[in-house]
Design a protein around this motif. Structure first.
Motif, mmCIF file in Angstrom:
data_model
loop_
_atom_site.group_PDB
_atom_site.id
_atom_site.type_symbol
_atom_site.label_atom_id
_atom_site.label_comp_id
_atom_site.label_asym_id
_atom_site.label_seq_id
_atom_site.Cartn_x
_atom_site.Cartn_y
_atom_site.Cartn_z
ATOM 1 N N ILE A 160 41.707 27.080 35.302
ATOM 2 C CA ILE A 160 41.047 28.356 35.564
ATOM 3 C C ILE A 160 42.062 29.370 36.094
ATOM 4 C CG2 ILE A 160 39.319 29.498 37.024
ATOM 5 C CD1 ILE A 160 37.686 26.870 36.800
ATOM 6 N N ALA A 161 42.938 28.932 37.016
ATOM 7 C CA ALA A 161 43.964 29.830 37.549
ATOM 8 C C ALA A 161 44.904 30.294 36.435
ATOM 9 C CB ALA A 161 44.745 29.136 38.661
ATOM 10 N N SER A 162 45.250 29.404 35.538
ATOM 11 C CA SER A 162 46.138 29.757 34.433
ATOM 12 C C SER A 162 45.474 30.734 33.468
ATOM 13 C CB SER A 162 46.565 28.490 33.690
ATOM 14 O OG SER A 162 47.365 28.807 32.583
ATOM 15 N N ILE A 163 44.219 30.499 33.155
ATOM 16 C CA ILE A 163 43.490 31.391 32.254
ATOM 17 C C ILE A 163 43.337 32.773 32.889
ATOM 18 C CG2 ILE A 163 41.223 31.805 31.206
ATOM 19 C CD1 ILE A 163 41.088 28.704 30.792
ATOM 20 N N LEU A 164 43.032 32.820 34.186
ATOM 21 C CA LEU A 164 42.906 34.105 34.875
ATOM 22 C C LEU A 164 44.235 34.860 34.896
ATOM 23 C CD1 LEU A 164 40.606 33.218 37.907
ATOM 24 C CD2 LEU A 164 40.027 34.608 35.909
ATOM 25 N N ALA A 167 43.770 43.211 38.732
ATOM 26 C CA ALA A 167 44.518 42.394 37.772
ATOM 27 C C ALA A 167 45.986 42.309 38.160
ATOM 28 C CB ALA A 167 44.370 42.963 36.362
ATOM 29 N N GLY A 168 46.558 43.425 38.584
ATOM 30 C CA GLY A 168 47.956 43.419 39.005
ATOM 31 C C GLY A 168 48.190 42.557 40.233
ATOM 32 N N GLY A 169 47.277 42.628 41.191
ATOM 33 C CA GLY A 169 47.397 41.802 42.391
ATOM 34 C C GLY A 169 47.300 40.326 42.076
ATOM 35 N N TYR A 170 46.312 39.955 41.244
ATOM 36 C CA TYR A 170 46.185 38.544 40.886
ATOM 37 C C TYR A 170 47.379 38.086 40.063
ATOM 38 C CZ TYR A 170 44.622 34.085 39.273
ATOM 39 O OH TYR A 170 44.579 32.739 39.016
ATOM 40 N N TYR A 171 47.834 38.942 39.158
ATOM 41 C CA TYR A 171 48.977 38.576 38.323
ATOM 42 C C TYR A 171 50.213 38.322 39.183
ATOM 43 C CZ TYR A 171 52.209 38.587 34.407
ATOM 44 O OH TYR A 171 53.162 38.224 33.486
ATOM 45 N N GLY A 218 41.743 32.460 45.812
ATOM 46 C CA GLY A 218 41.199 33.038 47.039
ATOM 47 C C GLY A 218 41.907 34.315 47.443
ATOM 48 N N VAL A 219 43.231 34.311 47.375
ATOM 49 C CA VAL A 219 43.994 35.518 47.703
ATOM 50 C C VAL A 219 43.689 36.619 46.682
ATOM 51 C CG1 VAL A 219 46.329 36.470 47.858
ATOM 52 C CG2 VAL A 219 45.807 34.292 48.941
ATOM 53 N N GLY A 220 43.498 36.258 45.431
ATOM 54 C CA GLY A 220 43.130 37.247 44.418
ATOM 55 C C GLY A 220 41.790 37.902 44.721
ATOM 56 N N ILE A 221 40.834 37.128 45.219
ATOM 57 C CA ILE A 221 39.530 37.689 45.595
ATOM 58 C C ILE A 221 39.682 38.632 46.783
ATOM 59 C CG2 ILE A 221 37.276 37.082 46.574
ATOM 60 C CD1 ILE A 221 37.399 34.532 44.809
ATOM 61 N N VAL A 222 40.487 38.226 47.758
ATOM 62 C CA VAL A 222 40.727 39.092 48.921
ATOM 63 C C VAL A 222 41.400 40.391 48.498
ATOM 64 C CG1 VAL A 222 42.029 39.284 51.081
ATOM 65 C CG2 VAL A 222 40.760 37.194 50.575
ATOM 66 N N ILE A 223 42.394 40.300 47.625
ATOM 67 C CA ILE A 223 43.077 41.498 47.120
ATOM 68 C C ILE A 223 42.089 42.412 46.402
ATOM 69 C CG2 ILE A 223 44.717 42.275 45.349
ATOM 70 C CD1 ILE A 223 46.516 39.968 46.195
ATOM 71 N N SER A 224 41.215 41.826 45.607
ATOM 72 C CA SER A 224 40.221 42.608 44.888
ATOM 73 C C SER A 224 39.297 43.340 45.858
ATOM 74 C CB SER A 224 39.407 41.693 43.977
ATOM 75 O OG SER A 224 38.399 42.393 43.331
ATOM 76 N N LEU A 225 38.846 42.661 46.886
ATOM 77 C CA LEU A 225 37.977 43.287 47.874
ATOM 78 C C LEU A 225 38.709 44.403 48.646
ATOM 79 C CD1 LEU A 225 36.156 40.124 49.272
ATOM 80 C CD2 LEU A 225 35.234 41.860 47.722
#
Length: 126
Positions: free
Chosen positions: A21-25, A77-81, A111-118
């Motif tokens: 899932i992390a790889s696909i995201l 997307a940039g933060g998660y990437y 989890g960090v990607g969700i925090v960044i998104s928020l």
């Protein structure tokens, strides 16, 4: 080729591991970034062209929910990437390569990607 092997084509019954899932995201976020660049490069060109262009882009972004949503999606997307890229660099250095630790770092990245998104959402709409 063995024709008697089981074939499961029902996507809602497939259970992917967290590492997949992390790889696909990570791949999806890269596509989002590339698509968003098609909108942001002309906007950048207009805003840097003249003071009137900057004012028009500023008013469009401040008043248009769709523009704010696209910016939020791009930043998310940039933060998660970036976080997933750091995960890959850490793993390339020989850390978190085992299954259990790889699952742990994948959970941390999501989890960090969700925090960044928020945080980006709070920054844009606050």
């Amino acid at each position: 080729m063995n024709k008697k092997r089981p074939v499961n084509l029902e996507l809602n019954t497939i259970s992917l591991p967290i590492t997949a899932i992390a790889s696909i995201l990570h791949r999806v976020s890269a596509v989002i970034i590339w698509v968003a660049l098609a909108f942001f490069l002309p906007t950048l060109y207009i805003s840097l062209g003249s003071p009137e262009g900057f004012d028009s882009v500023k008013s469009m972004v401040s008043e248009n929910f769709l523009a704010q949503f696209v910016i939020w999606g791009f930043l998310t997307a940039g933060g998660y990437y970036a976080m997933a890229g750091m995960k890959h660099i850490i793993q390339d250095m020989g850390h978190f390569e085992e299954l259990e630790s790889g699952m742990l770092i994948s959970k941390v990245v999501i989890g960090v990607g969700i925090v960044i998104s928020l945080l980006f959402g709070a920054w844009i709409w606050a």
